[in-house]
Enzyme design. Sequence first.
Site, short mmCIF file in Angstrom:
data_model
loop_
_atom_site.label_atom_id
_atom_site.label_comp_id
_atom_site.label_asym_id
_atom_site.label_seq_id
_atom_site.Cartn_x
_atom_site.Cartn_y
_atom_site.Cartn_z
N ARG A 171 0.83 -1.20 0.00
CA ARG A 171 0.00 0.00 0.00
C ARG A 171 0.86 1.26 0.00
NH1 ARG A 171 -5.14 -0.01 2.38
NH2 ARG A 171 -4.68 1.83 3.58
N ARG A 175 9.44 6.26 -3.32
CA ARG A 175 9.72 7.23 -4.38
C ARG A 175 11.16 7.73 -4.31
NH1 ARG A 175 5.11 10.18 -2.40
NH2 ARG A 175 3.22 9.23 -3.26
N ARG A 248 -8.53 -6.51 13.80
CA ARG A 248 -7.80 -5.65 14.72
C ARG A 248 -8.74 -4.56 15.17
NH1 ARG A 248 -3.94 -7.41 17.42
NH2 ARG A 248 -2.79 -5.45 17.55
N ARG A 279 0.28 5.59 16.66
CA ARG A 279 0.44 6.94 16.13
C ARG A 279 -0.30 7.95 16.98
NH1 ARG A 279 -2.52 5.62 10.30
NH2 ARG A 279 -4.17 4.37 11.22
N GLU A 305 -3.30 6.45 19.38
CA GLU A 305 -3.99 5.28 18.83
C GLU A 305 -3.29 4.00 19.29
OE1 GLU A 305 -4.85 5.76 14.66
OE2 GLU A 305 -4.72 3.62 14.32
N TYR A 353 -9.87 -5.10 3.46
CA TYR A 353 -9.18 -3.89 3.88
C TYR A 353 -9.38 -2.80 2.83
CZ TYR A 353 -5.11 -1.31 5.87
OH TYR A 353 -4.25 -0.39 6.44
N ASP A 355 -10.21 0.95 1.36
CA ASP A 355 -10.15 2.38 1.69
C ASP A 355 -11.53 2.98 1.41
OD1 ASP A 355 -7.50 2.44 2.46
OD2 ASP A 355 -6.79 2.75 0.41
N1 UDP Z 1 3.45 0.99 7.80
C1 UDP Z 1 4.68 0.96 8.39
N2 UDP Z 1 5.18 2.10 8.96
C2 UDP Z 1 4.49 3.26 8.94
C3 UDP Z 1 3.23 3.30 8.33
C4 UDP Z 1 2.73 2.15 7.78
O1 UDP Z 1 5.32 -0.07 8.43
O2 UDP Z 1 5.01 4.25 9.49
C5 UDP Z 1 2.90 -0.27 7.23
C6 UDP Z 1 2.12 -1.07 8.25
O3 UDP Z 1 2.37 -2.43 8.00
C7 UDP Z 1 0.70 -0.73 7.91
C8 UDP Z 1 0.77 -0.60 6.39
O4 UDP Z 1 2.04 -0.01 6.15
O5 UDP Z 1 -0.20 -1.73 8.31
C9 UDP Z 1 -0.33 0.23 5.79
O6 UDP Z 1 -0.33 1.49 6.39
P1 UDP Z 1 -1.46 2.56 6.13
O7 UDP Z 1 -0.98 3.85 6.64
O8 UDP Z 1 -1.88 2.47 4.72
O9 UDP Z 1 -2.60 2.00 7.09
P2 UDP Z 1 -3.96 2.67 7.61
O10 UDP Z 1 -3.85 4.14 7.46
O11 UDP Z 1 -5.06 2.02 6.82
O12 UDP Z 1 -3.98 2.26 9.05
#
Ligand code: UDP
Length: 371
Positions: A171, A175, A248, A279, A305, A353, A355
């Site tokens: 996901r 870059r 989860r 976070r 969170e 999952y 969006d």
């Molecule tokens: N992820 C990570 N570090 C970060 C942010 C995301 O390893 O700082 C990984 C983690 O495995 C997560 C996945 O990327 O489950 C997808 O993150 P995303 O931010 O897309 O998740 P959401 O916002 O849906 O919780």
Amino acid sequence: MSKYDYLVVGSGLFGAVFAQKAYQKGNKVLVIDKRRHIAGNVYTEKIEGINVHKYGAHIFHTNNKEVWEYINQFAEFNRFTNSPVANYKGELYSLPFNMYTFNKMWGVANPEEAQKEIEKQRSEIKHKPQNLEEQAISLVGRDIYEKLIKGYTEKQWGRECRELPAFIIKRLPVRFTFDNNYFNALYQGIPVGGYTKMVLNMLEGIEVRLGIDYLEQKEEYNTLADKIIYTGAIDAYFNYALGCLQYRSVRFETEVLEQSNYQGNAAVNYTDCETPWTRIIEHKWFEFGKDEFGFEVPKTIISKEYSSEWKLGDEPYYPVNDEKNSLLYSKYKKMAEDEEKVIFGGRLGEYKYYDMDQVIAKALELCRKIL
Ligand code: UDP
């Protein structure tokens, strides 16, 4: 004769889109929700002039023009661009993985140097990645995996990276430019005035009953409508007859702070494994620190969170789409197909999952098919 053409169970995005379209086409629609508010997990509540994302950060982004045009009928979107910061034991890194991240991690100053470093590190994975750990290392190398992925992912999913499917990490963009826009999306933003107002606009004219647990009064509610759109958890619908699917759950500790700026960004991810939260969201930055009249908001609101394994009674947030659960889901899906009156949809109804934009796209697709 049934009183309604459609009973929509759940007023989140899937339910709201379907209800809106069905009503627009002249159907009689009833929306019910277990919670005492509409909008499902995109629900926002105004506190101290700030729209608080009560069920976690929701940043709308899509490449789908149809979805974007559809949703813009119900809200004006601001120009918010998600660029979270990772905090690893006090070291701050830019996300998603981009030239700012590589520069901070290795001191490299141009894309060629960054690519060279990643090439060197990813060479430890010699076959097609089989799990999230291998996928992550083969995308960005071991250093970034250890500092920015491992701890965060294991906290979020409560499982080792080796046990998680590779697709989760795909996901995130990688870059070799100085572009820290988290999403590769053509359209992005936050609805001005909050998501609740947007969903309220979608449901305009439609009968909505709140605080009603459909599963407890299924028989009675089923007699009310010809068809049911069910957006709750699919295993709960069948009273967990084949066992529980795993989810989860997330818990938020929200505080109002007597200061105007706590972390200088909407989202900071804590990527070490010691910090208990995944976070911190500082809600005011989704709207640039301004209230609805354009004035600076003097206070701030943050949400820590915490991620946990779902158990009966908790709110499910993320389906755990590993092999075991996917198999169980496919069995529930078969059962769902036999429920002639009921259509299952949304993140929980389809155990995917998704969006927000994907949920809307799926709901629009269903509308095209059956309305
Ligand atoms: N992820 C990570 N570090 C970060 C942010 C995301 O390893 O700082 C990984 C983690 O495995 C997560 C996945 O990327 O489950 C997808 O993150 P995303 O931010 O897309 O998740 P959401 O916002 O849906 O919780």
